[in-house]
Enzyme design. Sequence first.
Site, PDB file in Angstrom:
ATOM      1  N   GLY A 261      -0.209  -3.710   3.903  1.00  0.00           N
ATOM      2  CA  GLY A 261      -0.862  -2.415   3.882  1.00  0.00           C
ATOM      3  C   GLY A 261      -0.178  -1.451   4.819  1.00  0.00           C
ATOM      4  O   GLY A 261       0.918  -0.954   4.553  1.00  0.00           O
ATOM      5  N   SER A 262      -0.781  -1.243   5.969  1.00  0.00           N
ATOM      6  CA  SER A 262      -0.276  -0.265   6.931  1.00  0.00           C
ATOM      7  C   SER A 262       1.071  -0.683   7.525  1.00  0.00           C
ATOM      8  O   SER A 262       1.814   0.146   8.034  1.00  0.00           O
ATOM      9  CB  SER A 262      -1.289  -0.113   8.062  1.00  0.00           C
ATOM     10  OG  SER A 262      -2.602  -0.116   7.542  1.00  0.00           O
TER      11      SER A 262
ATOM     12  N   LYS B 104      -8.105   0.630  -5.278  1.00  0.00           N
ATOM     13  CA  LYS B 104      -9.285   0.039  -4.653  1.00  0.00           C
ATOM     14  C   LYS B 104     -10.562   0.777  -5.031  1.00  0.00           C
ATOM     15  O   LYS B 104     -10.595   2.010  -5.084  1.00  0.00           O
ATOM     16  CB  LYS B 104      -9.151   0.121  -3.118  1.00  0.00           C
ATOM     17  CG  LYS B 104      -8.119  -0.810  -2.510  1.00  0.00           C
ATOM     18  CD  LYS B 104      -8.125  -0.660  -0.989  1.00  0.00           C
ATOM     19  CE  LYS B 104      -6.927  -1.305  -0.325  1.00  0.00           C
ATOM     20  NZ  LYS B 104      -6.978  -2.772  -0.320  1.00  0.00           N
TER      21      LYS B 104
ATOM     22  N   ARG C 202      -5.978 -20.452   6.614  1.00  0.00           N
ATOM     23  CA  ARG C 202      -6.170 -21.848   7.063  1.00  0.00           C
ATOM     24  C   ARG C 202      -7.544 -22.361   6.642  1.00  0.00           C
ATOM     25  O   ARG C 202      -7.697 -23.528   6.277  1.00  0.00           O
ATOM     26  CB  ARG C 202      -6.037 -21.949   8.580  1.00  0.00           C
ATOM     27  CG  ARG C 202      -4.607 -22.036   9.048  1.00  0.00           C
ATOM     28  CD  ARG C 202      -4.525 -22.687  10.422  1.00  0.00           C
ATOM     29  NE  ARG C 202      -3.162 -22.717  10.918  1.00  0.00           N
ATOM     30  CZ  ARG C 202      -2.278 -23.666  10.588  1.00  0.00           C
ATOM     31  NH1 ARG C 202      -2.609 -24.642   9.770  1.00  0.00           N
ATOM     32  NH2 ARG C 202      -1.049 -23.628  11.072  1.00  0.00           N
TER      33      ARG C 202
ATOM     34  N   ASP D 229       0.847  -1.194   0.000  1.00  0.00           N
ATOM     35  CA  ASP D 229       0.000   0.000   0.000  1.00  0.00           C
ATOM     36  C   ASP D 229       0.878   1.237   0.000  1.00  0.00           C
ATOM     37  O   ASP D 229       1.793   1.345   0.835  1.00  0.00           O
ATOM     38  CB  ASP D 229      -0.858   0.048   1.282  1.00  0.00           C
ATOM     39  CG  ASP D 229      -2.098  -0.836   1.192  1.00  0.00           C
ATOM     40  OD1 ASP D 229      -2.269  -1.527   0.178  1.00  0.00           O
ATOM     41  OD2 ASP D 229      -2.887  -0.820   2.164  1.00  0.00           O
TER      42      ASP D 229
ATOM     43  N   GLY E  69      -3.156  -7.452   8.025  1.00  0.00           N
ATOM     44  CA  GLY E  69      -2.523  -7.599   9.328  1.00  0.00           C
ATOM     45  C   GLY E  69      -1.072  -8.038   9.288  1.00  0.00           C
ATOM     46  O   GLY E  69      -0.458  -8.244  10.328  1.00  0.00           O
TER      47      GLY E  69
END
Lengths: 295, 192
Positions: A236-237, A82, A166, A25, A215
């Site tokens: 991302g972040s 996005k 998973r 990102d 995450g």
Amino acid sequence: MDAKKSTWTEKKGLAQMLKGGVIMDVVNVEHAKIAEDAGACAVMALERVPADIRADGGVARMSDPDMILKIMDAVTIPVMAKCRIGHFVEAQILEAVGVDYIDESEVLTPADEANHILKHNFNVPFVCGCRNLGEALRRVGEGAAMIRTKGEAGTGDVVEAVRHARTVLGDIRKLTAMADEELMRYSKEIGAPYELVKETKELGRMPVVNFAAGGVATPADAALMMQLGVDGVFVGSGIFKSGDPAKRASAIVKAVTHYQDASILAEVSKNLGEAMVGRNVSQMPEAEKMAGRGW
Amino acid sequence: MKIGVLALQGSFAEHLVALKKLTVDTTEVRLPEHLDGLDGLIIPGGESTTMGKLAVAYNLLDAMKTFGQRRPIWGTCAGAILLSKNVSRDQPLLGLMDIKVRRNAFGRQVDSFEIDLDIPELKQATGAQEDYHAVFIRAPIIESVGEGVKILASLPDGRIVAARQGRLLATSFHPELTNDTRFHEYFLTLVD
């Protein structure tokens, strides 16, 4: 000798070229160049990273096309952007801007609470998030040429990405052990198109490229997702909310390539500075979670 | 015979599948020592800047340069870029082939295309007479070739998309994305 464009092979094919790579990102040209220099295989151009979208609240929408165009001019790697779930006009605008891939993303505020975009109608390929195989194959059925886990974006907590990877990969393992006559019932059970369920069983894997997202904050997180069996990683972040973005970005790129080599993982994990602060997903109110968006 | 596929990033798994169909021994190459004992190397599609960066970081760029002086290397798309001497911008290259390449020569992803190509050398080498269906993705073109480089394929407008210099092979397109293994068979004819 007529050339054919925007075929399913072309749409899926670009995602195949991104495999084993990291998609980062970025919110401006400076970030985009840092990402490219670090070895990102593509960038996601957006005005605010998910952690800031969470902090700011309000409605999160498609980014300003001018900002996306500046990033497209600044780097040679593919540029994604996005649009909101179900907002096909934002997608039309992004296609007109010329982005290489559109992420119909739960990180933005959904525009339609029942329907996703009919992605087969577009020439540009799409990536979509999922939490399980049924959701993934519904998106592929609508025309998504690439899939990613949703995880829980903007938290720096990898637990949801692990759960979703998973689940998806576990669903595929169960499917491959099923008898052919059980596939219709299974399609009904998971709400997925029969033909795609059948194809997934035959291939023994997702019929399109399958990345992890949501995450991932450290090289170890990225390698964990790769060892679980995804094809690549979105961050991302996790990079630009950390203390030393260039160093962390480069370390995560190396970790995705050398995901099975613990000595390299140890080396690249050294002295990365502060990771993003992070939020513990298990203590987060349901209303703040983004992964539930999508139908 | 054992063929390595550079596995830093990109479509390496697809190349491995094609080689396995031809019952060739294969290995993934991520570090210099993985080149030991190989008879040939394929550099897959992907992002050339990513692969170049990762190759430099683990001394693989120099190791591949040395490898390519004695053994065959085939680069598809990003791999063709890495094999070239000149891409008109500053990025790590092997510089083994005397070709000048332009990246993203057709535009962005919506301009990517598939087309049938007439490739006489491929027909001759494999004995199959059908045209070759080529998949181009954000593809480069070979703008010019030096002496000793043979042009293998061009688009109808004349732009060069495949070339060979001795045992080094460059294609702008992605044979690893189709079920047609003729290009892989052709590459194997360059191997001792």
